[in-house]
Design a protein around this motif. Structure first.
Motif, PDB file in Angstrom:
ATOM      1  N   GLY A   1       0.806  -1.216   0.000  1.00  0.00           N
ATOM      2  CA  GLY A   1       0.000   0.000   0.000  1.00  0.00           C
ATOM      3  C   GLY A   1       0.835   1.261   0.000  1.00  0.00           C
ATOM      4  O   GLY A   1       0.440   2.273  -0.564  1.00  0.00           O
ATOM      5  N   ALA A   2       2.004   1.209   0.612  1.00  0.00           N
ATOM      6  CA  ALA A   2       2.828   2.414   0.730  1.00  0.00           C
ATOM      7  C   ALA A   2       3.531   2.748  -0.576  1.00  0.00           C
ATOM      8  O   ALA A   2       3.866   3.892  -0.822  1.00  0.00           O
ATOM      9  CB  ALA A   2       3.860   2.240   1.843  1.00  0.00           C
ATOM     10  N   ALA A   3       3.754   1.752  -1.392  1.00  0.00           N
ATOM     11  CA  ALA A   3       4.599   1.987  -2.557  1.00  0.00           C
ATOM     12  C   ALA A   3       3.865   1.789  -3.875  1.00  0.00           C
ATOM     13  O   ALA A   3       4.468   1.867  -4.927  1.00  0.00           O
ATOM     14  CB  ALA A   3       5.813   1.058  -2.510  1.00  0.00           C
TER      15      ALA A   3
ATOM     16  N   ALA B   1      -3.525   2.446   4.615  1.00  0.00           N
ATOM     17  CA  ALA B   1      -4.121   1.732   5.748  1.00  0.00           C
ATOM     18  C   ALA B   1      -5.173   0.733   5.273  1.00  0.00           C
ATOM     19  O   ALA B   1      -5.237  -0.401   5.759  1.00  0.00           O
ATOM     20  CB  ALA B   1      -4.736   2.734   6.728  1.00  0.00           C
ATOM     21  N   THR B   2      -5.982   1.137   4.302  1.00  0.00           N
ATOM     22  CA  THR B   2      -7.019   0.233   3.797  1.00  0.00           C
ATOM     23  C   THR B   2      -6.376  -0.984   3.141  1.00  0.00           C
ATOM     24  O   THR B   2      -6.814  -2.123   3.355  1.00  0.00           O
ATOM     25  CB  THR B   2      -7.918   0.970   2.777  1.00  0.00           C
ATOM     26  OG1 THR B   2      -8.459   2.138   3.395  1.00  0.00           O
ATOM     27  CG2 THR B   2      -9.044   0.075   2.292  1.00  0.00           C
ATOM     28  N   HIS B   3      -5.338  -0.745   2.360  1.00  0.00           N
ATOM     29  CA  HIS B   3      -4.632  -1.874   1.747  1.00  0.00           C
ATOM     30  C   HIS B   3      -4.061  -2.799   2.811  1.00  0.00           C
ATOM     31  O   HIS B   3      -4.204  -4.021   2.754  1.00  0.00           O
ATOM     32  CB  HIS B   3      -3.492  -1.379   0.852  1.00  0.00           C
ATOM     33  CG  HIS B   3      -2.575  -2.486   0.408  1.00  0.00           C
ATOM     34  ND1 HIS B   3      -1.517  -2.915   1.188  1.00  0.00           N
ATOM     35  CD2 HIS B   3      -2.587  -3.289  -0.683  1.00  0.00           C
ATOM     36  CE1 HIS B   3      -0.910  -3.921   0.584  1.00  0.00           C
ATOM     37  NE2 HIS B   3      -1.538  -4.166  -0.554  1.00  0.00           N
ATOM     38  N   ASP B   4      -3.382  -2.214   3.811  1.00  0.00           N
ATOM     39  CA  ASP B   4      -2.702  -3.031   4.807  1.00  0.00           C
ATOM     40  C   ASP B   4      -3.687  -3.810   5.672  1.00  0.00           C
ATOM     41  O   ASP B   4      -3.399  -4.942   6.087  1.00  0.00           O
ATOM     42  CB  ASP B   4      -1.796  -2.156   5.673  1.00  0.00           C
ATOM     43  CG  ASP B   4      -0.597  -1.629   4.883  1.00  0.00           C
ATOM     44  OD1 ASP B   4      -0.413  -2.056   3.719  1.00  0.00           O
ATOM     45  OD2 ASP B   4       0.153  -0.794   5.408  1.00  0.00           O
TER      46      ASP B   4
ATOM     47  N   ARG C   1     -13.299  -6.131   9.075  1.00  0.00           N
ATOM     48  CA  ARG C   1     -14.028  -4.960   9.585  1.00  0.00           C
ATOM     49  C   ARG C   1     -13.152  -3.705   9.498  1.00  0.00           C
ATOM     50  O   ARG C   1     -13.615  -2.652   9.070  1.00  0.00           O
ATOM     51  CB  ARG C   1     -14.463  -5.224  11.028  1.00  0.00           C
ATOM     52  CG  ARG C   1     -15.536  -4.288  11.542  1.00  0.00           C
ATOM     53  CD  ARG C   1     -16.075  -4.722  12.892  1.00  0.00           C
ATOM     54  NE  ARG C   1     -15.082  -4.657  13.958  1.00  0.00           N
ATOM     55  CZ  ARG C   1     -14.462  -5.703  14.493  1.00  0.00           C
ATOM     56  NH1 ARG C   1     -14.751  -6.914  14.080  1.00  0.00           N
ATOM     57  NH2 ARG C   1     -13.570  -5.545  15.457  1.00  0.00           N
ATOM     58  N   HIS C   2     -11.875  -3.857   9.880  1.00  0.00           N
ATOM     59  CA  HIS C   2     -10.965  -2.698   9.806  1.00  0.00           C
ATOM     60  C   HIS C   2     -10.833  -2.190   8.368  1.00  0.00           C
ATOM     61  O   HIS C   2     -10.826  -0.975   8.125  1.00  0.00           O
ATOM     62  CB  HIS C   2      -9.567  -3.083  10.312  1.00  0.00           C
ATOM     63  CG  HIS C   2      -9.528  -3.470  11.758  1.00  0.00           C
ATOM     64  ND1 HIS C   2      -8.388  -3.897  12.385  1.00  0.00           N
ATOM     65  CD2 HIS C   2     -10.512  -3.488  12.705  1.00  0.00           C
ATOM     66  CE1 HIS C   2      -8.648  -4.179  13.637  1.00  0.00           C
ATOM     67  NE2 HIS C   2      -9.933  -3.946  13.857  1.00  0.00           N
ATOM     68  N   ALA C   3     -10.678  -3.122   7.433  1.00  0.00           N
ATOM     69  CA  ALA C   3     -10.517  -2.711   6.024  1.00  0.00           C
ATOM     70  C   ALA C   3     -11.756  -1.955   5.551  1.00  0.00           C
ATOM     71  O   ALA C   3     -11.646  -0.943   4.841  1.00  0.00           O
ATOM     72  CB  ALA C   3     -10.262  -3.938   5.149  1.00  0.00           C
TER      73      ALA C   3
ATOM     74  N   ALA D   1     -14.141   3.062   4.040  1.00  0.00           N
ATOM     75  CA  ALA D   1     -15.269   4.014   4.073  1.00  0.00           C
ATOM     76  C   ALA D   1     -14.767   5.433   4.326  1.00  0.00           C
ATOM     77  O   ALA D   1     -15.218   6.395   3.683  1.00  0.00           O
ATOM     78  CB  ALA D   1     -16.261   3.591   5.147  1.00  0.00           C
ATOM     79  N   ILE D   2     -13.811   5.557   5.242  1.00  0.00           N
ATOM     80  CA  ILE D   2     -13.269   6.903   5.496  1.00  0.00           C
ATOM     81  C   ILE D   2     -12.449   7.357   4.299  1.00  0.00           C
ATOM     82  O   ILE D   2     -12.523   8.515   3.876  1.00  0.00           O
ATOM     83  CB  ILE D   2     -12.378   6.915   6.753  1.00  0.00           C
ATOM     84  CG1 ILE D   2     -13.171   6.453   7.938  1.00  0.00           C
ATOM     85  CG2 ILE D   2     -11.839   8.314   7.007  1.00  0.00           C
ATOM     86  CD1 ILE D   2     -12.314   6.305   9.169  1.00  0.00           C
TER      87      ILE D   2
END
Ligand code: FE2
Ligand code: FE2
Length: 357
Positions: free
Chosen positions: A143-145, A160-163, A200-202, A207-208
Protein backbone atom coordinates in the motif's frame (compact mmCIF):
# COMPACT_ATOMS: atom_id res chain seq x y z
CA UNK A 1 8.50 -6.98 29.73
CA UNK A 2 9.43 -10.58 28.91
CA UNK A 3 7.53 -12.57 26.31
CA UNK A 4 5.43 -14.60 28.74
CA UNK A 5 4.14 -11.36 30.29
CA UNK A 6 2.85 -9.92 27.02
CA UNK A 7 -0.95 -9.81 27.17
CA UNK A 8 -3.67 -7.48 25.95
CA UNK A 9 -3.88 -5.91 29.41
CA UNK A 10 -0.10 -5.53 29.72
CA UNK A 11 0.19 -4.03 26.24
CA UNK A 12 -2.72 -1.65 26.83
CA UNK A 13 -1.16 -0.34 30.02
CA UNK A 14 2.26 -0.05 28.35
CA UNK A 15 0.67 1.91 25.49
CA UNK A 16 -1.09 4.20 27.98
CA UNK A 17 2.23 4.87 29.72
CA UNK A 18 4.00 5.58 26.43
CA UNK A 19 1.19 7.84 25.27
CA UNK A 20 1.01 9.84 28.49
CA UNK A 21 1.68 13.45 27.56
CA UNK A 22 1.23 12.61 23.90
CA UNK A 23 -2.15 14.30 23.51
CA UNK A 24 -0.92 16.65 20.83
CA UNK A 25 0.19 15.39 17.44
CA UNK A 26 3.14 17.77 17.70
CA UNK A 27 4.42 16.48 21.04
CA UNK A 28 7.57 14.50 20.71
CA UNK A 29 11.31 14.09 20.91
CA UNK A 30 14.03 16.17 19.41
CA UNK A 31 16.68 14.96 17.08
CA UNK A 32 14.71 13.08 14.47
CA UNK A 33 16.62 12.58 11.25
CA UNK A 34 14.94 11.06 8.21
CA UNK A 35 16.36 7.73 7.11
CA UNK A 36 15.96 5.60 4.08
CA UNK A 37 14.95 1.96 3.86
CA UNK A 38 16.44 -0.59 1.53
CA UNK A 39 14.53 -3.57 0.21
CA UNK A 40 16.33 -6.37 -1.60
CA UNK A 41 15.23 -8.39 -4.60
CA UNK A 42 16.70 -11.32 -6.50
CA UNK A 43 17.03 -10.82 -10.24
CA UNK A 44 17.84 -13.96 -12.25
CA UNK A 45 21.24 -13.58 -13.83
CA UNK A 46 19.86 -14.53 -17.23
CA UNK A 47 17.26 -11.75 -17.03
CA UNK A 48 19.94 -9.29 -16.00
CA UNK A 49 22.12 -10.27 -18.92
CA UNK A 50 19.19 -9.94 -21.32
CA UNK A 51 18.40 -6.47 -20.02
CA UNK A 52 22.03 -5.40 -20.26
CA UNK A 53 22.26 -6.57 -23.84
CA UNK A 54 18.83 -5.44 -24.99
CA UNK A 55 16.08 -7.61 -26.35
CA UNK A 56 17.46 -7.78 -29.90
CA UNK A 57 18.08 -11.41 -30.86
CA UNK A 58 19.93 -11.20 -34.11
CA UNK A 59 21.70 -14.40 -33.37
CA UNK A 60 25.14 -15.05 -32.11
CA UNK A 61 25.74 -16.71 -28.82
CA UNK A 62 27.10 -14.51 -26.07
CA UNK A 63 28.66 -17.39 -24.23
CA UNK A 64 31.39 -16.07 -22.03
CA UNK A 65 30.36 -12.45 -22.60
CA UNK A 66 31.90 -10.24 -19.96
CA UNK A 67 29.49 -7.95 -18.15
CA UNK A 68 30.30 -4.53 -16.75
CA UNK A 69 31.01 -5.95 -13.31
CA UNK A 70 33.77 -8.08 -14.75
CA UNK A 71 32.02 -11.40 -14.23
CA UNK A 72 31.00 -13.79 -16.96
CA UNK A 73 27.47 -14.44 -18.17
CA UNK A 74 26.14 -17.98 -18.34
CA UNK A 75 25.78 -17.74 -22.09
CA UNK A 76 22.13 -18.65 -22.00
CA UNK A 77 20.96 -15.63 -23.97
CA UNK A 78 21.11 -14.98 -27.66
CA UNK A 79 21.09 -11.22 -27.31
CA UNK A 80 23.00 -8.98 -29.63
CA UNK A 81 25.92 -7.55 -27.68
CA UNK A 82 26.28 -4.69 -30.16
CA UNK A 83 22.60 -3.79 -30.16
CA UNK A 84 22.88 -0.55 -28.22
CA UNK A 85 19.37 -1.16 -26.82
CA UNK A 86 20.67 -2.54 -23.56
CA UNK A 87 20.02 -0.88 -20.22
CA UNK A 88 22.54 0.46 -17.77
CA UNK A 89 22.68 -0.95 -14.25
CA UNK A 90 20.92 2.19 -13.00
CA UNK A 91 18.11 1.70 -15.50
CA UNK A 92 17.82 -2.01 -14.73
CA UNK A 93 17.52 -1.60 -10.97
CA UNK A 94 15.05 1.28 -11.36
CA UNK A 95 12.92 -0.85 -13.67
CA UNK A 96 13.04 -3.91 -11.41
CA UNK A 97 12.28 -1.92 -8.25
CA UNK A 98 9.36 -0.11 -9.89
CA UNK A 99 7.95 -3.38 -11.25
CA UNK A 100 7.95 -4.90 -7.76
CA UNK A 101 6.99 -1.93 -5.63
CA UNK A 102 4.90 0.18 -7.96
CA UNK A 103 6.98 3.33 -7.94
CA UNK A 104 10.47 4.47 -8.72
CA UNK A 105 12.96 4.11 -5.86
CA UNK A 106 14.86 7.03 -4.40
CA UNK A 107 18.02 5.23 -5.48
CA UNK A 108 19.01 1.68 -6.33
CA UNK A 109 21.85 -0.61 -7.32
CA UNK A 110 22.41 -4.04 -8.79
CA UNK A 111 25.35 -6.33 -8.08
CA UNK A 112 26.27 -10.02 -8.26
CA UNK A 113 24.70 -11.95 -5.40
CA UNK A 114 27.22 -13.44 -3.05
CA UNK A 115 27.47 -17.24 -3.27
CA UNK A 116 24.65 -17.36 -5.81
CA UNK A 117 25.85 -17.21 -9.43
CA UNK A 118 22.30 -17.64 -10.75
CA UNK A 119 21.02 -14.37 -9.30
CA UNK A 120 21.86 -10.71 -9.07
CA UNK A 121 20.93 -8.71 -5.97
CA UNK A 122 18.90 -5.56 -6.57
CA UNK A 123 18.77 -3.00 -3.74
CA UNK A 124 15.83 -0.58 -3.88
CA UNK A 125 15.91 2.42 -1.55
CA UNK A 126 12.56 3.91 -0.54
CA UNK A 127 11.59 6.43 2.07
CA UNK A 128 8.98 4.12 3.52
CA UNK A 129 8.31 0.41 3.93
CA UNK A 130 5.22 -1.74 4.38
CA UNK A 131 4.75 -1.50 8.11
CA UNK A 132 1.00 -1.21 8.61
CA UNK A 133 -0.42 -4.29 10.30
CA UNK A 134 0.50 -7.93 9.70
CA UNK A 135 2.09 -9.11 6.49
CA UNK A 136 2.67 -12.61 5.13
CA UNK A 137 5.00 -14.12 2.58
CA UNK A 138 2.02 -14.39 0.22
CA UNK A 139 1.29 -10.64 0.18
CA UNK A 140 2.54 -9.31 -3.15
CA UNK A 141 1.20 -5.75 -3.06
CA UNK A 142 2.33 -2.81 -0.98
CA UNK A 143 0.00 0.00 0.00
CA UNK A 144 2.83 2.41 0.73
CA UNK A 145 4.60 1.99 -2.56
CA UNK A 146 1.84 1.20 -5.05
CA UNK A 147 1.98 4.49 -6.83
CA UNK A 148 0.48 6.39 -3.96
CA UNK A 149 2.13 9.73 -3.33
CA UNK A 150 2.66 9.85 0.40
CA UNK A 151 1.13 13.11 1.49
CA UNK A 152 -2.12 13.99 3.17
CA UNK A 153 -4.88 11.96 4.80
CA UNK A 154 -6.01 10.34 1.54
CA UNK A 155 -2.63 8.70 0.94
CA UNK A 156 -2.42 7.42 4.51
CA UNK A 157 -5.96 6.04 4.31
CA UNK A 158 -5.19 4.32 1.00
CA UNK A 159 -2.21 2.60 2.58
CA UNK A 160 -4.12 1.73 5.75
CA UNK A 161 -7.02 0.23 3.80
CA UNK A 162 -4.63 -1.87 1.75
CA UNK A 163 -2.70 -3.03 4.81
CA UNK A 164 -5.87 -3.97 6.70
CA UNK A 165 -6.98 -6.00 3.68
CA UNK A 166 -3.58 -7.66 3.44
CA UNK A 167 -3.82 -8.55 7.13
CA UNK A 168 -7.04 -10.49 6.41
CA UNK A 169 -5.21 -12.73 3.99
CA UNK A 170 -2.18 -12.98 6.29
CA UNK A 171 -4.26 -14.20 9.23
CA UNK A 172 -6.28 -16.64 7.12
CA UNK A 173 -3.14 -18.16 5.63
CA UNK A 174 -1.35 -18.37 8.97
CA UNK A 175 -4.38 -20.03 10.59
CA UNK A 176 -4.28 -22.73 7.92
CA UNK A 177 -0.55 -23.22 8.31
CA UNK A 178 -0.67 -23.49 12.09
CA UNK A 179 -3.66 -25.83 11.97
CA UNK A 180 -1.64 -28.11 9.68
CA UNK A 181 1.17 -28.00 12.26
CA UNK A 182 -1.19 -29.11 15.05
CA UNK A 183 -0.94 -25.80 16.86
CA UNK A 184 -3.21 -25.37 19.91
CA UNK A 185 -6.81 -24.93 18.81
CA UNK A 186 -7.13 -21.65 20.71
CA UNK A 187 -4.31 -20.10 18.67
CA UNK A 188 -5.89 -21.17 15.38
CA UNK A 189 -9.29 -19.91 16.51
CA UNK A 190 -7.77 -16.58 17.57
CA UNK A 191 -6.13 -16.22 14.15
CA UNK A 192 -9.44 -16.86 12.42
CA UNK A 193 -11.13 -14.31 14.67
CA UNK A 194 -8.36 -11.80 13.90
CA UNK A 195 -9.02 -12.23 10.17
CA UNK A 196 -12.65 -11.28 10.81
CA UNK A 197 -11.46 -8.20 12.76
CA UNK A 198 -9.30 -7.17 9.81
CA UNK A 199 -12.23 -7.47 7.39
CA UNK A 200 -14.03 -4.96 9.58
CA UNK A 201 -10.97 -2.70 9.81
CA UNK A 202 -10.52 -2.71 6.02
CA UNK A 203 -14.18 -1.75 5.56
CA UNK A 204 -13.90 1.04 8.14
CA UNK A 205 -10.71 2.45 6.62
CA UNK A 206 -12.12 2.10 3.11
CA UNK A 207 -15.27 4.01 4.07
CA UNK A 208 -13.27 6.90 5.50
CA UNK A 209 -10.84 6.79 2.60
CA UNK A 210 -13.74 7.10 0.14
CA UNK A 211 -14.71 10.37 1.79
CA UNK A 212 -11.27 11.70 0.97
CA UNK A 213 -11.14 10.17 -2.52
CA UNK A 214 -8.30 7.93 -1.39
CA UNK A 215 -7.05 5.70 -4.21
CA UNK A 216 -7.86 2.00 -3.87
CA UNK A 217 -4.77 -0.21 -3.82
CA UNK A 218 -5.80 -3.81 -4.52
CA UNK A 219 -4.38 -6.54 -2.30
CA UNK A 220 -2.44 -9.13 -4.27
CA UNK A 221 -1.85 -12.43 -2.52
CA UNK A 222 -0.30 -15.73 -3.58
CA UNK A 223 -1.92 -18.70 -1.93
CA UNK A 224 0.31 -20.89 0.24
CA UNK A 225 1.68 -23.84 -1.69
CA UNK A 226 0.30 -26.77 0.31
CA UNK A 227 2.74 -29.17 -1.34
CA UNK A 228 5.68 -27.19 0.05
CA UNK A 229 4.62 -26.05 3.54
CA UNK A 230 6.82 -23.52 5.27
CA UNK A 231 8.99 -24.70 8.12
CA UNK A 232 8.36 -23.78 11.74
CA UNK A 233 11.34 -21.46 11.77
CA UNK A 234 10.22 -19.70 8.59
CA UNK A 235 6.82 -19.06 10.15
CA UNK A 236 8.42 -18.00 13.43
CA UNK A 237 10.74 -15.52 11.69
CA UNK A 238 7.82 -13.98 9.84
CA UNK A 239 5.65 -13.87 12.96
CA UNK A 240 8.43 -12.14 14.89
CA UNK A 241 8.60 -9.31 12.34
CA UNK A 242 4.99 -9.06 11.23
CA UNK A 243 3.28 -9.76 14.54
CA UNK A 244 5.63 -9.06 17.44
CA UNK A 245 6.96 -5.90 15.78
CA UNK A 246 4.68 -4.54 13.05
CA UNK A 247 1.28 -5.34 14.57
CA UNK A 248 2.46 -4.29 18.00
CA UNK A 249 3.60 -0.98 16.54
CA UNK A 250 0.33 -0.61 14.60
CA UNK A 251 -1.56 -1.18 17.85
CA UNK A 252 0.35 1.62 19.57
CA UNK A 253 -0.20 4.04 16.67
CA UNK A 254 -3.92 3.19 16.65
CA UNK A 255 -4.06 3.85 20.39
CA UNK A 256 -2.50 7.27 19.74
CA UNK A 257 -5.09 7.93 17.06
CA UNK A 258 -7.87 6.87 19.41
CA UNK A 259 -6.81 9.71 21.69
CA UNK A 260 -5.75 12.38 19.22
CA UNK A 261 -7.92 12.07 16.08
CA UNK A 262 -9.68 15.24 15.04
CA UNK A 263 -13.30 14.18 15.56
CA UNK A 264 -15.23 12.10 18.11
CA UNK A 265 -16.24 9.71 15.33
CA UNK A 266 -12.64 9.03 14.36
CA UNK A 267 -11.48 8.73 17.96
CA UNK A 268 -14.12 6.04 18.57
CA UNK A 269 -13.19 4.26 15.35
CA UNK A 270 -9.44 4.24 16.01
CA UNK A 271 -10.03 3.34 19.64
CA UNK A 272 -11.95 0.25 18.52
CA UNK A 273 -9.20 -0.69 16.08
CA UNK A 274 -6.57 -0.14 18.78
CA UNK A 275 -8.29 -2.64 21.06
CA UNK A 276 -8.37 -5.25 18.31
CA UNK A 277 -4.76 -4.60 17.32
CA UNK A 278 -3.56 -4.97 20.90
CA UNK A 279 -5.25 -8.39 20.91
CA UNK A 280 -3.56 -9.28 17.61
CA UNK A 281 -0.21 -8.18 18.98
CA UNK A 282 -0.64 -10.31 22.09
CA UNK A 283 -1.63 -13.21 19.84
CA UNK A 284 1.60 -12.81 17.87
CA UNK A 285 3.60 -13.06 21.09
CA UNK A 286 1.60 -16.14 22.14
CA UNK A 287 2.37 -17.74 18.77
CA UNK A 288 6.00 -16.78 19.22
CA UNK A 289 5.97 -18.56 22.57
CA UNK A 290 4.41 -21.73 21.20
CA UNK A 291 6.75 -21.86 18.22
CA UNK A 292 9.77 -21.32 20.50
CA UNK A 293 8.99 -24.58 22.28
CA UNK A 294 9.36 -26.41 18.96
CA UNK A 295 12.53 -24.73 17.71
CA UNK A 296 16.18 -25.45 18.34
CA UNK A 297 18.35 -22.94 20.18
CA UNK A 298 19.92 -21.89 16.88
CA UNK A 299 16.49 -21.39 15.33
CA UNK A 300 15.33 -19.34 18.33
CA UNK A 301 18.39 -17.16 17.89
CA UNK A 302 17.46 -16.73 14.22
CA UNK A 303 13.97 -15.59 15.26
CA UNK A 304 15.37 -13.13 17.78
CA UNK A 305 17.69 -11.76 15.11
CA UNK A 306 14.76 -11.31 12.71
CA UNK A 307 12.76 -9.50 15.37
CA UNK A 308 15.69 -7.17 16.06
CA UNK A 309 16.14 -6.46 12.35
CA UNK A 310 12.45 -5.61 12.05
CA UNK A 311 12.73 -3.27 15.03
CA UNK A 312 15.70 -1.51 13.44
CA UNK A 313 13.84 -1.12 10.15
CA UNK A 314 10.83 0.25 11.99
CA UNK A 315 12.91 2.67 14.05
CA UNK A 316 14.30 3.98 10.79
CA UNK A 317 11.16 3.83 8.70
CA UNK A 318 8.08 4.45 10.81
CA UNK A 319 8.78 8.07 11.69
CA UNK A 320 9.60 8.79 8.07
CA UNK A 321 6.36 7.21 6.93
CA UNK A 322 4.33 9.23 9.40
CA UNK A 323 6.15 12.46 8.62
CA UNK A 324 5.11 12.09 5.01
CA UNK A 325 1.51 12.85 6.06
CA UNK A 326 1.09 16.60 6.19
CA UNK A 327 0.19 18.41 9.41
CA UNK A 328 -3.48 18.74 8.45
CA UNK A 329 -3.71 15.01 7.73
CA UNK A 330 -1.91 14.11 10.96
CA UNK A 331 -4.29 16.28 12.99
CA UNK A 332 -7.34 14.76 11.33
CA UNK A 333 -6.16 11.16 11.75
CA UNK A 334 -4.54 11.65 15.16
CA UNK A 335 -1.16 10.47 13.92
CA UNK A 336 1.93 11.34 15.92
CA UNK A 337 4.48 13.64 14.33
CA UNK A 338 7.64 11.99 13.05
CA UNK A 339 9.49 13.08 16.17
CA UNK A 340 6.76 11.74 18.45
CA UNK A 341 6.61 8.49 16.48
CA UNK A 342 10.33 8.05 16.87
CA UNK A 343 10.02 8.59 20.60
CA UNK A 344 7.16 6.08 20.85
CA UNK A 345 9.07 3.50 18.83
CA UNK A 346 12.11 3.91 21.05
CA UNK A 347 9.95 3.63 24.16
CA UNK A 348 8.32 0.46 22.87
CA UNK A 349 11.74 -0.94 22.03
CA UNK A 350 13.08 -0.26 25.52
CA UNK A 351 10.00 -1.63 27.32
CA UNK A 352 9.20 -4.57 25.10
CA UNK A 353 11.29 -5.55 22.07
CA UNK A 354 14.72 -5.25 23.66
CA UNK A 355 13.43 -6.72 26.91
CA UNK A 356 11.55 -9.69 25.46
CA UNK A 357 13.37 -12.96 25.97
FE1 FE2 B 1 -6.21 -4.15 11.60
FE1 FE2 C 1 -4.26 -6.51 13.19
Amino acid sequence: MIRSEVSVVALSSLFAALLAGCGSTETGCEGYEPQENTVLLDLPRADYDALRMGEATTGGSTAGETTTDGSTSDGSTTSDPTGGEGLSDAEICAQVCAANYGEAPVSCSVAPKKDDPMNMLVSCVYLSICIGGRGHEGVRSCGAAAGVVLSGAAAWLARATHDEGASVRAFEALAQELAALDAPAELVAALEAAAVDEVRHAAMMGAIGARFAAPVVAVEFSEVDRSRPRSLVEIAVENAAEGCVHETWAALVAAHQGRAAGSPELRVLFGEIAGDEARHAALAWAIDGWLATRLTAAERAQVAEARRAAVERLLAGAPELLSAVDAEGRALLGLPSAAAARGLARGLDAALWSAAA
